[in-house]
Design an enzyme around this catalytic site. Structure first.
Site, short mmCIF file in Angstrom:
data_model
loop_
_atom_site.label_atom_id
_atom_site.label_comp_id
_atom_site.label_asym_id
_atom_site.label_seq_id
_atom_site.Cartn_x
_atom_site.Cartn_y
_atom_site.Cartn_z
N TYR A 175 -7.99 14.13 21.25
CA TYR A 175 -8.01 15.50 21.78
C TYR A 175 -8.98 16.37 20.97
O TYR A 175 -9.87 17.03 21.52
CB TYR A 175 -6.59 16.07 21.74
CG TYR A 175 -6.50 17.53 22.02
CD1 TYR A 175 -6.77 18.03 23.29
CD2 TYR A 175 -6.17 18.44 21.02
CE1 TYR A 175 -6.70 19.39 23.56
CE2 TYR A 175 -6.09 19.80 21.27
CZ TYR A 175 -6.36 20.27 22.54
OH TYR A 175 -6.29 21.62 22.78
N ASP A 211 -11.57 21.85 41.40
CA ASP A 211 -11.67 20.99 40.23
C ASP A 211 -13.01 21.21 39.53
O ASP A 211 -14.04 21.28 40.20
CB ASP A 211 -11.53 19.54 40.68
CG ASP A 211 -11.11 18.66 39.54
OD1 ASP A 211 -9.95 18.24 39.52
OD2 ASP A 211 -11.96 18.44 38.65
N TYR A 215 -0.74 27.84 30.44
CA TYR A 215 0.02 28.69 29.50
C TYR A 215 -0.84 29.82 28.92
O TYR A 215 -0.57 31.01 29.15
CB TYR A 215 0.62 27.79 28.41
CG TYR A 215 1.21 28.51 27.23
CD1 TYR A 215 2.08 29.60 27.41
CD2 TYR A 215 0.93 28.09 25.94
CE1 TYR A 215 2.63 30.24 26.32
CE2 TYR A 215 1.50 28.72 24.84
CZ TYR A 215 2.33 29.81 25.03
OH TYR A 215 2.88 30.45 23.96
N ILE A 216 -1.89 29.45 28.20
CA ILE A 216 -2.70 30.51 27.56
C ILE A 216 -3.55 31.21 28.62
O ILE A 216 -3.74 32.43 28.59
CB ILE A 216 -3.54 29.92 26.41
CG1 ILE A 216 -2.62 29.24 25.40
CG2 ILE A 216 -4.36 31.01 25.73
CD1 ILE A 216 -3.32 28.45 24.32
N GLY A 266 -0.33 11.28 12.67
CA GLY A 266 -1.46 12.19 12.84
C GLY A 266 -1.19 13.65 12.53
O GLY A 266 -2.08 14.49 12.70
N LYS A 284 -12.75 18.17 22.00
CA LYS A 284 -13.04 19.61 21.86
C LYS A 284 -14.27 19.82 20.96
O LYS A 284 -15.08 20.71 21.21
CB LYS A 284 -11.82 20.35 21.30
CG LYS A 284 -10.64 20.38 22.27
CD LYS A 284 -10.82 21.44 23.35
CE LYS A 284 -9.67 21.50 24.32
NZ LYS A 284 -9.69 22.63 25.24
N LEU A 306 6.84 22.50 19.10
CA LEU A 306 8.05 22.76 18.32
C LEU A 306 8.89 23.91 18.87
O LEU A 306 10.09 23.74 19.11
CB LEU A 306 7.66 23.04 16.86
CG LEU A 306 8.83 23.33 15.92
CD1 LEU A 306 9.70 22.09 15.77
CD2 LEU A 306 8.33 23.82 14.57
N1 UFG Z 1 7.61 19.07 15.20
C1 UFG Z 1 8.86 18.61 14.88
N2 UFG Z 1 9.70 18.26 15.89
C2 UFG Z 1 9.37 18.34 17.20
C3 UFG Z 1 8.06 18.82 17.53
C4 UFG Z 1 7.21 19.18 16.51
O1 UFG Z 1 9.22 18.51 13.70
O2 UFG Z 1 10.18 17.99 18.06
C5 UFG Z 1 6.71 19.48 14.12
C6 UFG Z 1 5.40 18.71 14.12
O3 UFG Z 1 5.53 17.51 13.42
C7 UFG Z 1 4.47 19.73 13.47
C8 UFG Z 1 5.03 21.08 13.87
O4 UFG Z 1 6.36 20.82 14.32
O5 UFG Z 1 4.58 19.62 12.07
C9 UFG Z 1 4.26 21.72 15.00
O6 UFG Z 1 4.12 20.76 16.05
P1 UFG Z 1 3.57 21.14 17.50
O7 UFG Z 1 3.59 19.89 18.30
O8 UFG Z 1 4.29 22.33 18.01
O9 UFG Z 1 2.09 21.60 17.22
P2 UFG Z 1 0.91 20.81 16.47
O10 UFG Z 1 0.73 21.51 15.16
O11 UFG Z 1 1.10 19.36 16.43
O12 UFG Z 1 -0.25 21.04 17.49
C10 UFG Z 1 -0.96 22.22 17.59
C11 UFG Z 1 -1.43 22.44 19.00
C12 UFG Z 1 -2.41 21.35 19.40
C13 UFG Z 1 -3.48 21.25 18.39
C14 UFG Z 1 -2.92 21.05 17.03
C15 UFG Z 1 -3.96 21.07 15.96
O13 UFG Z 1 -0.35 22.44 19.87
O14 UFG Z 1 -2.95 21.66 20.65
O15 UFG Z 1 -2.03 22.12 16.73
O16 UFG Z 1 -3.61 20.17 14.98
F1 UFG Z 1 -4.30 20.22 18.67
#
Ligand code: UFG
Length: 330
Positions: free
Chosen positions: A142, A52, A11-12, A285, A146, A191
């Site tokens: 994860y 790889d 993606y990125i 988390g 990193k 999200l």
């Molecule tokens: N969320 C929902 N419903 C969903 C999916 C997500 O409410 O179906 C919420 C999550 O709980 C979170 C927010 O939307 O509060 C964003 O969630 P994402 O999964 O889109 O992203 P994250 O913040 O969890 O993760 C991002 C990056 C990761 C990174 C992380 C750092 O995608 O790679 O930030 O904490 F590790």
């Protein structure tokens, strides 16, 4: 100058490859094992090497063969949830994979490395906006992988000629403005793509994970950054290293937080579609608030986000999803 982009079909990575092509003087060569990347995202005019990062011998050969001046390293496993249930995969692909890359670079005499790091290295921050010298206490595997990679790169930089920039992304989102490349993960956990799939009718509803956080509307705040602005940051970071600049870690965020509810409402507005929203328990988390200070990268690298309004992020991703409702292959 020739730049090897590991994970350049992801993606990125794929957006960064396009941005490199536009520079004319930085020529991207993609190195990807296509385990999660998409061959279709690599332009015909770009050399794709299928390989790889664990294969040090082959990597070394490619670094020399293509006279590589710098590496932008995206290749990694990147699902937070999966990292908790399959840590072996994450330590192997991310930590050991990058160690192999570092060894190959050192042996081939390639000194410049831009690395795809994450806000997950900070864990649950005590305050926001998060600055680069805040404590790094990741709450998931994860993020720990990193952070370990950042330590490895620091050690290589101290011992050898090598220099690195670690870009700690906050929430990457959006797609190329022409709608031809975008986010296609399997499974999708992020999200914005999940909301857009719901707006399209590909999914039945979007669930809000947690409505009892200590935020104004009870849902988590995140700092969303357009993938095109991320891509530009990689180019600035690579140029900085090539010109002899000092490396280190830099946050990449837009310094503004939006709640899950705000993103859902904004998506309804941008797409003109209504859809079903449900409320569920918190996802394990998830920190309540993650907002970056990006003062360092603005000051040192002269980075300026240009596409990171929520409107542009959602509208560009919507264009991609409408043209490719089931991602690349279908
Ligand atoms: N969320 C929902 N419903 C969903 C999916 C997500 O409410 O179906 C919420 C999550 O709980 C979170 C927010 O939307 O509060 C964003 O969630 P994402 O999964 O889109 O992203 P994250 O913040 O969890 O993760 C991002 C990056 C990761 C990174 C992380 C750092 O995608 O790679 O930030 O904490 F590790």
């Amino acid at each position: 100058m020739n730049i090897l982009v590991t994970g350049g079909a992801g993606y990125i990575g794929s957006h960064t490859v396009r941005a490199l092509q536009q520079t004319k003087d930085l020529i991207p060569i993609v190195f990807d094992n296509l385990s999660t990347g998409h061959e279709e995202s690599v332009p015909d005019s770009v050399q794709l090497v299928t390989g790889d990062i664990h294969d040090v011998f082959f990597l070394k050969h490619i670094l020399s063969e293509y006279e590589i001046d710098g590496v932008i390293h995206f290749a990694a496993s990147s699902l937070v949830g999966e990292s908790m249930t399959d840590p072996a995969k994450y330590y192997y692909n991310n930590v050991e994979g990058t160690l192999h890359l570092l060894i190959a670079m050192h042996e081939a005499g390639v000194d410049n490395l831009v690395f795809s790091s994450t806000a997950a290295v900070y864990g649950e921050p005590e305050k926001t906006p998060i600055e680069e010298d805040f404590p790094t206490v990741p709450t998931n595997v994860y993020g720990r992988t990193k952070l370990q990679i950042e330590t490895m790169m620091k050690d290589f930089a101290m011992a050898y000629e090598m220099k690195y920039v670690a870009l700690r992304y906050f929430n990457a989102a959006g797609a190329d403005l022409d709608g031809t490349i975008g986010e296609d993960h399997s499974p999708e956990t992020h999200l914005i793509p999940l909301i857009l799939k719901t707006a399209q009718g590909v999914r039945d509803h979007i669930s809000i994970f947690g409505t009892d956080y200590p935020t104004a509307d009870g849902t988590c705040l995140r700092d969303y950054i357009h993938v095109l602005d991320l891509a530009q940051a990689h180019i600035l970071a690579m140029r900085h290293l090539l010109q002899g600049g000092e490396g280190g870690a830099f946050n990449l965020g837009s310094e503004k937080g939006f709640s899950v509810r705000e993103i859902i409402d904004k998506t309804k507005e941008v797409t003109g579609r209504d859809f079903r929203v449900t409320e569920e328990a918190r996802r394990a988390g998830d920190p309540a608030v993650l907002i970056a200070s990006s003062e360092k990268i603005r000051r040192v690298l002269g980075w300026q986000p240009e596409h990171s309004s929520t409107e542009e992020i959602i509208a560009s991703a919507w264009k991609w999803h409408q043209a490719h409702p089931y991602g690349y292959a279908k």
